[in-house]
Write a protein that holds these residues in place. Structure first.
Motif, PDB file in Angstrom:
ATOM      1  N   ILE A 181      10.796   1.265  -7.367  1.00  0.00           N
ATOM      2  CA  ILE A 181      11.583   0.376  -6.521  1.00  0.00           C
ATOM      3  C   ILE A 181      12.722   1.172  -5.891  1.00  0.00           C
ATOM      4  CG2 ILE A 181      13.069  -1.665  -6.448  1.00  0.00           C
ATOM      5  CD1 ILE A 181      11.474  -2.813  -8.750  1.00  0.00           C
ATOM      6  N   GLY A 182      12.799   1.173  -4.598  1.00  0.00           N
ATOM      7  CA  GLY A 182      13.814   1.951  -3.899  1.00  0.00           C
ATOM      8  C   GLY A 182      13.242   3.172  -3.210  1.00  0.00           C
ATOM      9  N   THR A 183      11.945   3.437  -3.404  1.00  0.00           N
ATOM     10  CA  THR A 183      11.300   4.568  -2.728  1.00  0.00           C
ATOM     11  C   THR A 183      10.545   4.138  -1.476  1.00  0.00           C
ATOM     12  OG1 THR A 183       9.225   4.358  -3.974  1.00  0.00           O
ATOM     13  CG2 THR A 183      10.976   5.676  -4.988  1.00  0.00           C
ATOM     14  N   GLY A 184      10.301   2.839  -1.333  1.00  0.00           N
ATOM     15  CA  GLY A 184       9.521   2.341  -0.209  1.00  0.00           C
ATOM     16  C   GLY A 184       8.046   2.178  -0.522  1.00  0.00           C
ATOM     17  N   TRP A 185       7.630   2.555  -1.742  1.00  0.00           N
ATOM     18  CA  TRP A 185       6.208   2.502  -2.085  1.00  0.00           C
ATOM     19  C   TRP A 185       5.695   1.064  -2.112  1.00  0.00           C
ATOM     20  CZ3 TRP A 185       2.767   0.428  -5.508  1.00  0.00           C
ATOM     21  CH2 TRP A 185       1.494   1.005  -5.530  1.00  0.00           C
ATOM     22  N   TYR A 186       6.452   0.157  -2.724  1.00  0.00           N
ATOM     23  CA  TYR A 186       6.002  -1.235  -2.807  1.00  0.00           C
ATOM     24  C   TYR A 186       5.927  -1.876  -1.418  1.00  0.00           C
ATOM     25  CZ  TYR A 186       6.402  -1.078  -7.870  1.00  0.00           C
ATOM     26  OH  TYR A 186       6.218  -0.755  -9.188  1.00  0.00           O
ATOM     27  N   PHE A 187       6.878  -1.555  -0.579  1.00  0.00           N
ATOM     28  CA  PHE A 187       6.866  -2.067   0.786  1.00  0.00           C
ATOM     29  C   PHE A 187       5.631  -1.560   1.529  1.00  0.00           C
ATOM     30  CE2 PHE A 187       8.225  -1.292   5.276  1.00  0.00           C
ATOM     31  CZ  PHE A 187       8.279  -2.610   5.687  1.00  0.00           C
ATOM     32  N   GLY A 188       5.349  -0.267   1.389  1.00  0.00           N
ATOM     33  CA  GLY A 188       4.191   0.313   2.038  1.00  0.00           C
ATOM     34  C   GLY A 188       2.888  -0.259   1.518  1.00  0.00           C
ATOM     35  N   PHE A 189       2.792  -0.439   0.211  1.00  0.00           N
ATOM     36  CA  PHE A 189       1.576  -1.002  -0.379  1.00  0.00           C
ATOM     37  C   PHE A 189       1.352  -2.427   0.108  1.00  0.00           C
ATOM     38  CE2 PHE A 189      -0.724  -3.300  -3.712  1.00  0.00           C
ATOM     39  CZ  PHE A 189      -1.846  -2.493  -3.858  1.00  0.00           C
ATOM     40  N   CYS A 190       2.427  -3.202   0.183  1.00  0.00           N
ATOM     41  CA  CYS A 190       2.339  -4.588   0.643  1.00  0.00           C
ATOM     42  C   CYS A 190       1.811  -4.651   2.072  1.00  0.00           C
ATOM     43  CB  CYS A 190       3.710  -5.248   0.545  1.00  0.00           C
ATOM     44  SG  CYS A 190       3.749  -6.976   1.087  1.00  0.00           S
ATOM     45  N   LEU A 191       2.377  -3.853   2.966  1.00  0.00           N
ATOM     46  CA  LEU A 191       1.920  -3.851   4.357  1.00  0.00           C
ATOM     47  C   LEU A 191       0.462  -3.415   4.461  1.00  0.00           C
ATOM     48  CD1 LEU A 191       4.876  -2.309   6.420  1.00  0.00           C
ATOM     49  CD2 LEU A 191       4.213  -4.699   6.260  1.00  0.00           C
ATOM     50  N   THR A 192       0.112  -2.347   3.751  1.00  0.00           N
ATOM     51  CA  THR A 192      -1.244  -1.817   3.826  1.00  0.00           C
ATOM     52  C   THR A 192      -2.262  -2.824   3.308  1.00  0.00           C
ATOM     53  OG1 THR A 192      -0.365   0.418   3.501  1.00  0.00           O
ATOM     54  CG2 THR A 192      -2.735   0.112   3.182  1.00  0.00           C
ATOM     55  N   TYR A 193      -1.959  -3.458   2.189  1.00  0.00           N
ATOM     56  CA  TYR A 193      -2.868  -4.434   1.581  1.00  0.00           C
ATOM     57  C   TYR A 193      -3.055  -5.642   2.498  1.00  0.00           C
ATOM     58  CZ  TYR A 193      -4.604  -7.822  -1.911  1.00  0.00           C
ATOM     59  OH  TYR A 193      -5.336  -8.765  -2.599  1.00  0.00           O
ATOM     60  N   ILE A 194      -1.950  -6.243   2.914  1.00  0.00           N
ATOM     61  CA  ILE A 194      -2.028  -7.481   3.687  1.00  0.00           C
ATOM     62  C   ILE A 194      -2.741  -7.268   5.011  1.00  0.00           C
ATOM     63  CG2 ILE A 194      -0.650  -9.110   5.046  1.00  0.00           C
ATOM     64  CD1 ILE A 194       1.307  -9.267   2.752  1.00  0.00           C
ATOM     65  N   PHE A 195      -2.341  -6.234   5.743  1.00  0.00           N
ATOM     66  CA  PHE A 195      -2.877  -6.113   7.096  1.00  0.00           C
ATOM     67  C   PHE A 195      -4.243  -5.436   7.144  1.00  0.00           C
ATOM     68  CE2 PHE A 195       1.623  -6.959   7.852  1.00  0.00           C
ATOM     69  CZ  PHE A 195       1.482  -8.033   8.713  1.00  0.00           C
ATOM     70  N   THR A 196      -4.607  -4.676   6.108  1.00  0.00           N
ATOM     71  CA  THR A 196      -5.991  -4.204   6.028  1.00  0.00           C
ATOM     72  C   THR A 196      -6.914  -5.392   5.761  1.00  0.00           C
ATOM     73  OG1 THR A 196      -5.336  -2.015   5.213  1.00  0.00           O
ATOM     74  CG2 THR A 196      -7.599  -2.691   4.812  1.00  0.00           C
ATOM     75  N   PHE A 197      -6.510  -6.251   4.829  1.00  0.00           N
ATOM     76  CA  PHE A 197      -7.312  -7.446   4.560  1.00  0.00           C
ATOM     77  C   PHE A 197      -7.357  -8.331   5.795  1.00  0.00           C
ATOM     78  CE2 PHE A 197      -8.093 -11.758   3.144  1.00  0.00           C
ATOM     79  CZ  PHE A 197      -9.154 -11.579   2.277  1.00  0.00           C
ATOM     80  N   ARG A 198      -6.202  -8.469   6.456  1.00  0.00           N
ATOM     81  CA  ARG A 198      -6.144  -9.310   7.655  1.00  0.00           C
ATOM     82  C   ARG A 198      -7.070  -8.766   8.740  1.00  0.00           C
ATOM     83  NH1 ARG A 198      -2.383 -12.544  10.582  1.00  0.00           N
ATOM     84  NH2 ARG A 198      -3.600 -13.347  12.334  1.00  0.00           N
ATOM     85  N   PHE A 199      -7.153  -7.443   8.880  1.00  0.00           N
ATOM     86  CA  PHE A 199      -8.013  -6.845   9.901  1.00  0.00           C
ATOM     87  C   PHE A 199      -9.465  -7.250   9.686  1.00  0.00           C
ATOM     88  CE2 PHE A 199     -10.756  -3.609  11.652  1.00  0.00           C
ATOM     89  CZ  PHE A 199     -10.189  -3.310  12.876  1.00  0.00           C
ATOM     90  N   PHE A 200      -9.945  -7.155   8.463  1.00  0.00           N
ATOM     91  CA  PHE A 200     -11.358  -7.427   8.201  1.00  0.00           C
ATOM     92  C   PHE A 200     -11.662  -8.924   8.131  1.00  0.00           C
ATOM     93  CE2 PHE A 200     -11.012  -3.017   6.699  1.00  0.00           C
ATOM     94  CZ  PHE A 200     -12.070  -2.458   7.405  1.00  0.00           C
ATOM     95  N   ILE A 201     -10.701  -9.733   7.662  1.00  0.00           N
ATOM     96  CA  ILE A 201     -10.961 -11.168   7.570  1.00  0.00           C
ATOM     97  C   ILE A 201     -11.066 -11.792   8.952  1.00  0.00           C
ATOM     98  CG2 ILE A 201      -8.609 -12.100   7.568  1.00  0.00           C
ATOM     99  CD1 ILE A 201     -11.480 -13.085   5.210  1.00  0.00           C
TER     100      ILE A 201
END
Length: 275
Positions: free
Chosen positions: A214-234
């Motif tokens: 927390i504080g490195t940006g990893w969780y933010f990056g993972f959240c964006l990647t997960y949501i919008f990759t799923f959104r792209f295919f759905i």
């Protein structure tokens, strides 16, 4: 068995429009926002961040998401209506619709785009950290950990409203949205709601195991990647929202998802230190 017989086995979907004066979408939106608010408050307490630094967060997030989601829909999905007249521009910001006889009526915000809401939230959080002097990556990571819960409730609201419907299909779990037509369709809203619920539980579990991230940006990056990759295919299972998308190689939801996926990957693998 014939088509009529098969349709009887699909899920017929026609819930009430809401509870009393409250529409389902608005209720789900507020519940999701409240749950995310309480989760982030708990994260702040775990990290021993002062309560007075948390207090203004609600207003920044609420306005950022609402304004961003509204402008995102108007600019990306209906620019020909909202950007070509003074009345259209007024309707972008006010929940009203001007009538042909010169009057107007209250209709609520009928168009909200998740991509615009995400961008609006990021801008609002940037303004928030300028005021509070908290680390931007700490704030973004905390918000990201709770984001799945709110996203899940928003898509449940879309399901209750029978909006953002899927394409016609013959899968056994198809929904017949009776307010739309009597065709069996993919419940794309439910697919997304389940995916975002999984994201929330995964993120909450990960933050317990890896609090140092927390504080490195990893969780933010993972959240964006997960949501919008799923959104792209759905999007391949969903009907296009506006007619002009039929002429595009990708629909608008997919086009807008690509930069968020790239941003998420960059944030996950950036060589940042916790601040």
């Amino acid at each position: 068995m014939g088509t009529v017989g098969t349709i009887l086995y699909y899920i017929h979907w026609n819930p009430s429009v809401g509870i009393g004066p409250f529409r389902w979408y608005g209720l789900c939106w507020l519940i999701g926002f409240a749950v995310a608010y309480l989760l982030v408050q708990r994260l702040y307490r775990e990290q021993k961040i002062k309560e007075e630094l948390f207090e203004p967060l609600f207003l920044y997030c609420f306005l950022g998401i609402l304004i961003g989601a509204r402008l995102g829909h108007c600019i990306f999905y209906e620019p020909d209506y909202f950007l070509t007249s003074g009345k259209g521009i007024v309707e972008m910001f006010l929940p009203i619709r001007f009538l042909a006889d010169g009057g107007w009526k209250f209709i609520g915000y009928e168009g909200l785009a998740s991509h615009g809401g995400t961008l609006g939230l990021i801008i609002a959080l940037w303004l928030y950290v300028r005021k509070t002097k908290l680390g931007i990556w700490t704030v973004l990571d905390n918000i990201a950990i709770a984001t799945g819960s709110m996203a899940c409730f928003i898509r449940l609201g879309n399901l209750m409203n029978s909006e953002i419907i899927g394409k016609v299909t013959d899968v056994p779990w198809a929904f017949i949205f009776e307010r739309v037509d009597m065709m069996p369709r993919h419940p794309g809203q439910l697919y997304e709601a389940i995916a975002y619920a999984i994201l929330f539980f995964l993120m909450w579990w990960l933050h317990k195991r890896k609090p140092e991230k927390i504080g490195t940006g990893w969780y933010f990056g993972f959240c964006l990647t997960y949501i919008f990759t799923f959104r792209f295919f759905i999007e391949y299972t969903k009907e296009i929202q506006e007619a002009f998308e039929a002429s595009l190689p990708l629909d608008m939801g997919q086009i807008l998802s690509i930069p968020f996926i790239l941003l998420g990957v960059v944030c996950m693998f950036r060589k940042g230190q916790r601040r």
